[in-house]
Scaffold this motif. Structure first.
Motif, PDB file in Angstrom:
ATOM      1  N   GLY A  66       0.985  -1.207  -0.090  1.00  0.00           N
ATOM      2  CA  GLY A  66       0.075   0.049  -0.051  1.00  0.00           C
ATOM      3  C   GLY A  66       0.687   1.289   0.070  1.00  0.00           C
ATOM      4  N   LEU A  67       1.857   1.246   0.975  1.00  0.00           N
ATOM      5  CA  LEU A  67       3.006   2.345   0.810  1.00  0.00           C
ATOM      6  C   LEU A  67       3.432   2.678  -0.427  1.00  0.00           C
ATOM      7  N   ARG A  68       3.831   1.448  -0.923  1.00  0.00           N
ATOM      8  CA  ARG A  68       4.461   1.494  -2.360  1.00  0.00           C
ATOM      9  C   ARG A  68       3.581   2.054  -3.440  1.00  0.00           C
ATOM     10  N   LEU A  69       2.282   1.793  -3.449  1.00  0.00           N
ATOM     11  CA  LEU A  69       1.487   2.188  -4.441  1.00  0.00           C
ATOM     12  C   LEU A  69       1.339   3.916  -3.996  1.00  0.00           C
ATOM     13  N   LEU A  70       1.153   4.290  -2.826  1.00  0.00           N
ATOM     14  CA  LEU A  70       0.728   5.744  -2.660  1.00  0.00           C
ATOM     15  C   LEU A  70       2.214   6.584  -3.120  1.00  0.00           C
ATOM     16  N   LEU A  71       3.235   5.973  -2.739  1.00  0.00           N
ATOM     17  CA  LEU A  71       4.697   6.802  -3.270  1.00  0.00           C
ATOM     18  C   LEU A  71       4.697   6.685  -4.678  1.00  0.00           C
ATOM     19  N   GLY A  72       4.219   5.790  -5.459  1.00  0.00           N
ATOM     20  CA  GLY A  72       4.241   5.627  -7.025  1.00  0.00           C
ATOM     21  C   GLY A  72       3.043   6.804  -7.482  1.00  0.00           C
ATOM     22  N   LYS A  73       2.089   7.079  -6.705  1.00  0.00           N
ATOM     23  CA  LYS A  73       1.016   8.019  -7.371  1.00  0.00           C
ATOM     24  C   LYS A  73       1.715   9.622  -7.273  1.00  0.00           C
ATOM     25  N   MET A  74       2.764   9.667  -6.552  1.00  0.00           N
ATOM     26  CA  MET A  74       3.410  11.123  -6.194  1.00  0.00           C
ATOM     27  C   MET A  74       4.107  11.604  -7.237  1.00  0.00           C
ATOM     28  N   ASP A  75       4.141  12.698  -7.664  1.00  0.00           N
ATOM     29  CA  ASP A  75       4.998  13.433  -8.736  1.00  0.00           C
ATOM     30  C   ASP A  75       6.356  13.618  -8.364  1.00  0.00           C
ATOM     31  N   GLN A  76       6.955  12.469  -7.780  1.00  0.00           N
ATOM     32  CA  GLN A  76       8.491  12.367  -7.506  1.00  0.00           C
ATOM     33  C   GLN A  76       8.852  10.942  -7.787  1.00  0.00           C
ATOM     34  N   LYS A  77      10.166  10.840  -8.274  1.00  0.00           N
ATOM     35  CA  LYS A  77      10.786   9.560  -8.266  1.00  0.00           C
ATOM     36  C   LYS A  77      11.356   8.806  -7.376  1.00  0.00           C
ATOM     37  N   PHE A  78      11.134   7.738  -6.744  1.00  0.00           N
ATOM     38  CA  PHE A  78      11.737   6.967  -5.753  1.00  0.00           C
ATOM     39  C   PHE A  78      12.114   5.607  -6.372  1.00  0.00           C
ATOM     40  N   GLU A  79      13.265   5.391  -5.562  1.00  0.00           N
ATOM     41  CA  GLU A  79      13.925   4.136  -5.615  1.00  0.00           C
ATOM     42  C   GLU A  79      13.342   3.428  -4.377  1.00  0.00           C
ATOM     43  N   ILE A  80      12.705   2.402  -4.272  1.00  0.00           N
ATOM     44  CA  ILE A  80      11.904   1.776  -3.141  1.00  0.00           C
ATOM     45  C   ILE A  80      12.649   0.530  -2.931  1.00  0.00           C
ATOM     46  N   THR A  81      12.912   0.096  -1.450  1.00  0.00           N
ATOM     47  CA  THR A  81      13.267  -1.152  -0.968  1.00  0.00           C
ATOM     48  C   THR A  81      12.399  -1.569   0.019  1.00  0.00           C
ATOM     49  N   GLU A  82      12.092  -2.862   0.273  1.00  0.00           N
ATOM     50  CA  GLU A  82      11.233  -3.304   1.348  1.00  0.00           C
ATOM     51  C   GLU A  82      12.093  -4.134   2.097  1.00  0.00           C
ATOM     52  N   ALA A  83      11.577  -4.285   3.524  1.00  0.00           N
ATOM     53  CA  ALA A  83      12.258  -5.244   4.334  1.00  0.00           C
ATOM     54  C   ALA A  83      11.040  -5.710   5.429  1.00  0.00           C
ATOM     55  N   VAL A  84      11.069  -6.892   5.852  1.00  0.00           N
ATOM     56  CA  VAL A  84       9.927  -7.389   6.485  1.00  0.00           C
ATOM     57  C   VAL A  84      10.195  -7.059   8.063  1.00  0.00           C
ATOM     58  N   ASN A  85      11.414  -6.823   8.337  1.00  0.00           N
ATOM     59  CA  ASN A  85      11.438  -6.569  10.020  1.00  0.00           C
ATOM     60  C   ASN A  85      12.794  -5.565  10.275  1.00  0.00           C
ATOM     61  N   GLY A  86      12.952  -5.029  11.273  1.00  0.00           N
ATOM     62  CA  GLY A  86      13.976  -4.371  11.579  1.00  0.00           C
ATOM     63  C   GLY A  86      15.295  -4.876  11.428  1.00  0.00           C
TER      64      GLY A  86
END
Length: 571
Positions: A66-86
């Motif tokens: 969900g957060l990745r989708l919200l970032l994708g809708k913004m007028d800004q380019k992001f390079e996104i990485t995910e992690a499942v825990n700290g």
């Protein structure tokens, strides 16, 4: 099918790169092209710039998606990485950097608050946002203590989340601009300090000027200087290519512009192979200077602290004067290691040749230095017979005798006999120094003519600063050899000709900025700099600010003075 390879990294001004273009997978042919970056900076993915790196940490995949989708809708380019825990996030951060950390609080192994705390130690400039289903004050208080920018409650409101991200982006951009501004100001002040030292400004006075503005500790980091000289306007047009070539060769040094023909490299680390380093620098100069360019490198002795900088600069200037002696070598070392008798004999021959030139031009300062070096050779190396050493210094004595009026062969024979009867090298030195003093007394009688020739050269420079001026042309005007003019000018004024010309042009430019409305490009041409970019660089290094900023400060000061006068009149 063609195979495509992409390389992402940040390209710096002044860097050179080799890029290979590969054909099909089974083809062995490739084309290599060397490029030089001179006018632009390319910000590519993976670096903070137009693309920001975001690390999303949550043990629930649906939240991360969900957060990745919200970032994708913004007028800004992001390079996104995910992690499942700290724990996984910290492992990734140990070898990667993120601009923004977005994390949940409740996670296995390492929770969000502990993650933020440890991540802040790794990357203090990284910004963090926490989202959680827990709104307790204690969580928020701890989060703020760790520098968290935003604290959002679940379920995440899309608008609130995007607004928070925009706020963080503004903070990142402001931080980036402030860091860039400080780096630029620090670099400008650093150039100004170095230029002032090499132009003879008192170190104590500089300490006062720099107090509270910029630390002077960087001056203590330098260990060796190299003065570079290339004929023509090499450093006006090709200094960037030089720095790119040095970087490719793995030679790290700070660079200081001196004149269109000279530059200085300041090295922060010591080496046992300075002659080899100088040879590599000379090769780079010759590569970019072209086949007709005359290139020289003078290497100072070692530096222990900032107090020796001006002295080492003077040392390299004296060494660079060796180019006038027509020597085969284009590298001049203040320190050298002698490995065998043949090396010493070759160096003796060179030094005697230099001493002959010093005597002919009556350059007593260089004469003393070269005689000191000759004595130094034999104090450091004891594997030579007394007869050989006495023969070398008897040759020197003969050179001195030929230049001292009133001396005859009888006097020479008497002193030769004394020299060959000496018991140690100190006695030889006393005989040589006595004759140097006699020669120095003789040169003082010619000081009137020398003064007149130097004054004529100074007058020409002060009235023709807007034209092309060379040492050869000035020497021709006063009917002197270029080497002799350079020597007597330095002796009379304390400055070499290149430095005197630059100071004159800088002062004339300052007067025009203060007293005229001429455009910067026009002033540049009027003071002898057809390349306005190089003029601005030289002015900035000399005065510590750009020509435009200098003019703006002057105009602001005039306005303040006028307002003060008006206030007094009204009062």
């Amino acid at each position: 099918m063609r195979q495509k390879r992409l390389l992402y990294r940040c390209v710096e001004l002044g860097e050179s790169y080799r890029i290979s273009f590969y054909g099909c997978k089974n083809c062995q042919n490739s084309v290599t092209m060397r490029i030089y970056v001179s006018e632009m900076r390319i910000n590519c993915a993976g670096e903070s710039g137009n693309v920001y790196r975001v690390l999303i940490v949550d043990d629930e995949k649906v939240e991360r998606t969900g957060l990745r989708l919200l970032l994708g809708k913004m007028d800004q380019k992001f390079e996104i990485t995910e992690a499942v825990n700290g724990k996984e996030a910290l492992e990734w951060l140990s070898c990667n950097r993120a601009d923004i950390l977005v994390t949940d609080i409740r996670m296995p192994f390492v929770d969000g608050l502990e993650l933020v705390e440890q991540a802040a130690r790794l990357y203090p400039d990284m910004k963090a946002m926490i989202f959680s289903g827990y709104g307790e004050f204690e969580y928020a208080r701890r989060a703020m203590r760790f520098g968290v920018e935003e604290y959002i409650l679940k379920p995440v409101n899309p608008t609130e989340f995007q607004n928070a991200i925009k706020k963080i982006l503004r903070v990142l951009e402001e931080s980036k601009q402030e860091k860039s501004r400080k780096q630029t100001e620090g670099s400008l002040f650093k150039e100004y300090i170095l230029n002032a030292i090499f132009n003879g400004t008192d170190a104590a006075e500089l300490e006062k000027r720099a107090a509270g503005i910029y630390p002077m500790d960087f001056l203590d980091s330098y260990r060796r200087l190299m003065l570079l000289e290339v004929s023509g306007d090499f450093f006006e047009n090709k200094s960037g290519q030089l720095l790119g070539g040095l970087k490719i060769a793995g030679l790290n040094a700070d660079y200081l512009n001196v004149s269109p023909q000279q530059g200085i490299l300041l090295f922060k680390s010591e080496s046992d192979e300075w002659k080899e380093t100088a040879r590599r620098v000379l090769e780079i100069l010759e590569e970019f200077g072209g086949k007709d360019a005359k290139c020289y490198v003078a290497v100072s002795s070692s530096l222990k602290n900032r107090s020796q900088l001006a002295e080492r600069c003077r040392e390299t200037e004296l060494l660079m004067e060796n180019r006038f002696y027509g020597l085969d070598s284009h590298i001049f070392m203040a320190e050298y290691d002698v490995e065998c008798a043949d090396d010493v004999q070759l160096d003796d021959s060179t030094l005697i040749k230099q001493i002959r030139q010093d005597v002919r031009t009556k350059d007593m300062l260089s004469l003393s230095e070269h005689v000191d070096r000759l004595f130094h050779n034999y104090r450091q190396n004891v594997g030579f017979s007394q007869i050989y050493v006495k023969f070398v210094f008897s040759s020197l004595l003969k050179v001195l005798y030929e230049a001292i009026p009133g001396k005859n062969d009888r006097n020479l024979n008497e002193e030769m006999e004394m020299l060959y009867r000496t018991a140690d090298i100190d006695e030889i030195r006393r005989i040589i120094e006595k004759n140097i003093q006699l020669l120095e007394q003789e040169t003082q009688t010619d000081s009137g003519n020398i003064h007149q020739e130097v004054e004529e050269v100074k007058h020409y420079i002060n009235t023709h600063y807007g034209e092309e001026i060379s040492i050869e042309m000035l020497a021709e005007r006063v009917f002197l050899a270029p080497s002799y003019l350079s020597t007597i000018f330095k002796k009379e004024t304390g400055q070499n000709l290149s430095k005197f010309i630059k100071v004159c042009r800088m002062e004339k430019a300052r007067e025009m900025l203060e007293g005229t409305k001429d455009k910067i490009v026009s002033i540049s041409e009027k003071v002898g700099y057809p390349n306005v970019s190089y003029f601005c660089q030289s002015f900035r290094e000399y005065y510590g600010m750009t020509p435009q900023k200098y003019r703006d400060q002057g105009e602001n000061a005039e306005q303040d003075a006028e307002q003060d006068e008006e206030a007094v009149a009204l009062g």
